[in-house]
Scaffold this motif. Structure first.
Motif, short mmCIF file in Angstrom:
data_model
loop_
_atom_site.label_atom_id
_atom_site.label_comp_id
_atom_site.label_asym_id
_atom_site.label_seq_id
_atom_site.Cartn_x
_atom_site.Cartn_y
_atom_site.Cartn_z
N GLY A 1 21.13 -2.19 -39.39
CA GLY A 1 21.25 -0.92 -38.67
C GLY A 1 20.50 -0.93 -37.35
N ARG A 2 20.95 -0.07 -36.46
CA ARG A 2 20.25 0.12 -35.17
C ARG A 2 20.09 1.62 -34.95
N PRO A 3 18.96 2.19 -35.46
CA PRO A 3 17.86 1.53 -36.17
C PRO A 3 18.13 1.43 -37.66
N ALA A 4 17.22 0.72 -38.35
CA ALA A 4 17.34 0.53 -39.79
C ALA A 4 16.06 0.96 -40.48
N GLU A 5 16.23 1.58 -41.65
CA GLU A 5 15.09 1.93 -42.50
C GLU A 5 15.45 1.60 -43.94
N VAL A 6 14.44 1.23 -44.72
CA VAL A 6 14.70 0.90 -46.12
C VAL A 6 13.56 1.40 -46.99
N LEU A 7 13.93 1.97 -48.13
CA LEU A 7 12.97 2.40 -49.14
C LEU A 7 13.24 1.57 -50.39
N LEU A 8 12.20 0.90 -50.90
CA LEU A 8 12.34 0.04 -52.08
C LEU A 8 11.51 0.58 -53.23
N PHE B 1 8.22 0.84 -47.96
CA PHE B 1 9.06 1.44 -46.92
C PHE B 1 8.98 0.56 -45.69
N GLY B 2 10.14 0.23 -45.12
CA GLY B 2 10.19 -0.58 -43.91
C GLY B 2 10.96 0.12 -42.82
N THR B 3 10.45 0.04 -41.60
CA THR B 3 11.07 0.70 -40.45
C THR B 3 10.64 -0.03 -39.18
N GLY C 1 24.96 -2.06 -36.17
CA GLY C 1 24.91 -1.51 -34.83
C GLY C 1 24.73 -0.01 -34.76
N ALA C 2 24.73 0.67 -35.90
CA ALA C 2 24.52 2.12 -35.97
C ALA C 2 23.42 2.39 -36.98
N PRO C 3 22.88 3.61 -37.03
CA PRO C 3 21.78 3.90 -37.96
C PRO C 3 22.16 3.62 -39.42
N VAL C 4 21.26 2.96 -40.14
CA VAL C 4 21.46 2.66 -41.55
C VAL C 4 20.17 2.99 -42.30
N PHE C 5 20.31 3.77 -43.36
CA PHE C 5 19.20 4.02 -44.28
C PHE C 5 19.59 3.46 -45.63
N SER D 1 8.83 7.28 -37.72
CA SER D 1 9.37 7.27 -39.09
C SER D 1 8.30 6.90 -40.10
N LEU D 2 7.43 5.98 -39.72
CA LEU D 2 6.35 5.60 -40.63
C LEU D 2 5.41 6.77 -40.86
N GLU D 3 5.09 7.49 -39.81
CA GLU D 3 4.25 8.68 -39.95
C GLU D 3 4.94 9.72 -40.85
#
Length: 310
Positions: A146-153, A191-193, A114-118, A198-200
């Motif tokens: 996360g709200r919002p969520a981003e992930v780097l793999l 990278f996912g978002t 429910g809160a930002p997660v990276f 964020s993608l830019e």
């Protein structure tokens, strides 16, 4: 020091993305979570990630930032100790012994939903033939809470997590293969978002990393699969091929649509599409309507019809 060129590039991408993500997350919410998960390895990028957090100490007043580090490196607590000592009280650091598959438990215990997660997940040692390119779908689902969520793999050579990230709840995904110039083992970064912005930002970071890091990029979407030098103005040849292939598959598209295709389906930025389209127009590979004027967003681009043999 990183032992491989792909380590250096991945670490710099992690640092740059955190520098972009942290200010926005702290402005958006009073709590946020950074999760760093490693499937083996020495987790050397965790040191750099914590140093980035320390740099934003003045923005953490009245906020709560939880940092999870999941790794098997026995020396990790000792390495991170001096950095932890410089972190403000608003940062809660939890070093958890274990592999990346413990991320769901860690994220739940941190109350991250429910809160930002990276999240950063280094799965380069996993088998890319396994589902999710060796990343447990439960790990990706945890990264998406996360709200919002981003992930780097970071994945092994030949891995692709595009489909798995989409299924986990990341609507915008990009991937790039890191190819060492010395012929060493390649790796893939994904990278996912859910945010175009964020993608830019990730694409800008992608082309701004150290050009002397000893690696080149390969775009999985490029029909020719040719490696690219890292540069602020990347060579547009692969993007020309990709845009032409898309026009051939799907028919006429506006410049706006092709800019978005470049952003969401290639390793390039949306701004790179105009340079690539200009080159295609100059060679007669595509046509435009209207024929004259600025190459604005509403201009329609069409793949030129192939000429019959003489």
């Amino acid at each position: 020091m990183p032992s491989h060129p792909t380590d250096a590039v991945t670490r710099e991408l992690l640092v740059r993305q955190l520098e972009t993500w942290l200010p926005g997350a702290l402005n958006r919410s009073r709590r946020a979570t950074v999760a760093l998960a490693y499937a083996g390895g020495d987790a050397d990028s965790a040191d750099e990630a914590l140093r980035v957090v320390a740099e934003y100490a003045d923005r953490l007043r009245g906020r709560r930032l939880t940092v999870l580090v999941l790794a098997t490196a026995a020396d990790l607590p000792a390495r991170l100790g001096p950095i932890e000592a410089d972190l403000p009280a608003e940062v809660a650091l939890h070093v958890v012994p274990g592999e990346a598959d413990r991320l769901p438990v860690g994220v739940k215990a941190a109350g991250a939903a429910g809160a930002p997660v990276f999240s950063f997940v280094d799965a380069a040692g996993a088998d890319p033939a396994l589902p999710g390119a060796g990343v447990d779908p439960a790990v990706l689902a945890a990264a998406a809470v996360g709200r919002p969520a981003e992930v780097l793999l970071r994945l092994g050579a030949g891995g692709s997590a595009r489909a798995a990230l989409g299924e986990a709840g990341f609507p915008l995904v990009t991937e790039v293969e890191l190819v060492p110039v010395d012929g060493g083992p390649a790796a893939t970064v994904a990278f996912g978002t859910g945010s175009d912005r964020s993608l830019e930002a990730f694409k800008e970071a992608l082309w701004a990393v150290d050009e002397f890091a000893g690696a080149r990029y390969r775009d999985p979407a490029d029909p020719a699969g040719r490696p690219l030098d890292i540069a602020l103005d990347p060579e547009p040849g692969p993007l020309r091929r990709e845009l032409l292939a898309e026009l051939t598959r799907s028919g006429p598209r506006t410049v706006t649509e092709l800019r978005r295709y470049a952003l969401t389906s290639t390793v390039y930025r949306s701004s790179d599409a105009v340079r690539a389209l200009t080159g295609l127009l100059e060679t007669g590979s595509v046509t435009r309507e209207p024929a004259d004027g600025r190459l604005g967003g509403d201009v329609v681009i069409t793949a030129a019809s192939p000429q019959p043999p003489a």
